[in-house]
Design a protein around this motif. Structure first.
Motif, PDB file in Angstrom:
ATOM      1  N   UNK A   1       0.854  -1.185   0.000  1.00  0.00           N
ATOM      2  CA  UNK A   1       0.000   0.000   0.000  1.00  0.00           C
ATOM      3  C   UNK A   1       0.890   1.234   0.000  1.00  0.00           C
ATOM      4  N   UNK A   2       0.993   1.906  -1.144  1.00  0.00           N
ATOM      5  CA  UNK A   2       1.793   3.125  -1.235  1.00  0.00           C
ATOM      6  C   UNK A   2       3.109   2.896  -1.961  1.00  0.00           C
ATOM      7  N   UNK A   3       3.349   3.695  -2.993  1.00  0.00           N
ATOM      8  CA  UNK A   3       4.598   3.616  -3.749  1.00  0.00           C
ATOM      9  C   UNK A   3       5.406   4.898  -3.577  1.00  0.00           C
TER      10      UNK A   3
ATOM     11  N   UNK B   1       1.480  -6.822  -5.707  1.00  0.00           N
ATOM     12  CA  UNK B   1       0.327  -5.989  -6.037  1.00  0.00           C
ATOM     13  C   UNK B   1       0.603  -4.631  -5.419  1.00  0.00           C
ATOM     14  N   UNK B   2       0.755  -3.610  -6.250  1.00  0.00           N
ATOM     15  CA  UNK B   2       1.129  -2.287  -5.760  1.00  0.00           C
ATOM     16  C   UNK B   2      -0.019  -1.318  -6.001  1.00  0.00           C
TER      17      UNK B   2
ATOM     18  N   UNK C   1       2.159  -5.007   3.165  1.00  0.00           N
ATOM     19  CA  UNK C   1       3.056  -3.959   3.639  1.00  0.00           C
ATOM     20  C   UNK C   1       2.288  -2.638   3.610  1.00  0.00           C
ATOM     21  N   UNK C   2       2.155  -2.019   4.769  1.00  0.00           N
ATOM     22  CA  UNK C   2       1.532  -0.704   4.838  1.00  0.00           C
ATOM     23  C   UNK C   2       2.628   0.347   4.725  1.00  0.00           C
TER      24      UNK C   2
ATOM     25  N   UNK D   1      -6.441  -0.674   6.506  1.00  0.00           N
ATOM     26  CA  UNK D   1      -5.600  -1.828   6.160  1.00  0.00           C
ATOM     27  C   UNK D   1      -5.522  -2.789   7.340  1.00  0.00           C
ATOM     28  N   UNK D   2      -5.325  -2.250   8.537  1.00  0.00           N
ATOM     29  CA  UNK D   2      -5.234  -3.087   9.723  1.00  0.00           C
ATOM     30  C   UNK D   2      -6.531  -3.867   9.955  1.00  0.00           C
TER      31      UNK D   2
END
Length: 252
Positions: free
Chosen positions: A34-36, A56-57, A123-124, A135-136
């Motif tokens: 989650x987040x690039x 998966x991005x 991955x956050x 997400x959590x």
């Protein structure tokens, strides 16, 4: 694994904690990032390099000049491009065998839940509390391990929540829901290499969780002070009144 893969991952395969079995687990794994941005950049590159089979991005933002101080997966030529498209190209250039699904949108709650349910690990790498709490919530619900990172100014933190374990605390055990804009790099600044340190540590914890190597930092909050280059580790306990993980306990 074919001969090319055996050579590519040979330095990991020779580790007794990984070997062929651990590398095969990495190749079979699907990780949702989650987040690039600053954290997602090094995390994605190292997971691809380590041989994670599918990434998966997700990120709905485009590359800006101010990002390039720390978001190393992007370059000058990528300014104006969607971050997930820029990141996908860099990942494929590093490891063409890595399957990349790029999601260039802010996921709805339903879509986020589905993506997390289909992942082996999350991955956050986001910079908003609202995203982190969402997400959590779904990582707990679907019993998917979550590696959370954050970095602001000269302070970084890392936590691993192995939601496959009933005894694991979750992100909501650690933080109350709060102002979304309170701690963001755009408002507070961040030193460039700090996000690399935390993002790389997220990748390391992910590799350990997926391959079975070593002891992941589950149930600990790791704090890094970049001004003194010192780490502190604090034990995290499950909050018996947590509104997220308490209701998913099997005896409740």
């Amino acid at each position: 694994m074919n001969d090319q893969q055996l050579l590519r991952y040979s330095r990991q395969i020779m580790l007794p904690e990984v070997e062929i079995d651990g590398q095969q687990k990495l190749l079979a794994a699907k990780v949702l990032i989650i987040g690039m941005g600053g954290l997602g950049s090094p995390a994605a590159l190292y997971l691809a390099a380590a041989g994670v089979g599918t990434l998966v991005i997700t990120d709905f933002d485009s590359v800006d000049l101010s990002n390039l101080q720390r978001q190393i997966i992007h370059s000058q030529a990528d300014i104006g491009r969607l971050k997930v498209e820029s990141a996908r190209d860099k990942i494929h250039a590093l490891n063409p065998d890595c399957i990349v699904r790029a999601l260039p949108e802010k996921l709805t709650e339903e879509a986020l839940s589905q993506e997390i349910a289909q992942a082996d690990l999350v991955l956050d790498c986001s910079d908003r509390f609202s995203t982190r709490f969402a997400v959590n919530q779904y990582a707990v619900q679907h019993k998917v391990p979550l590696v959370s990172g954050a970095a602001i100014q000269f302070s970084g933190q890392l936590a691993v929540f192995d939601n496959r374990l009933d005894s694991s605390p979750c992100y909501r055990c650690l933080y109350e829901e709060s102002d979304d804009e309170a701690l963001r790099c755009a408002e507070n600044g961040v030193i460039s290499p700090l996000v690399g340190i935390i993002g790389t540590m997220q990748a390391l914890e992910a590799v350990k969780l997926l391959s079975g190597a070593g002891q992941p930092a589950t149930g600990r909050l790791m704090l890094f002070d970049a001004l003194t280059s010192q780490w502190r580790s604090m034990k995290l306990n499950q909050d018996p009144e947590c509104p997220v993980c308490k209701k998913h306990q099997p005896n409740d």
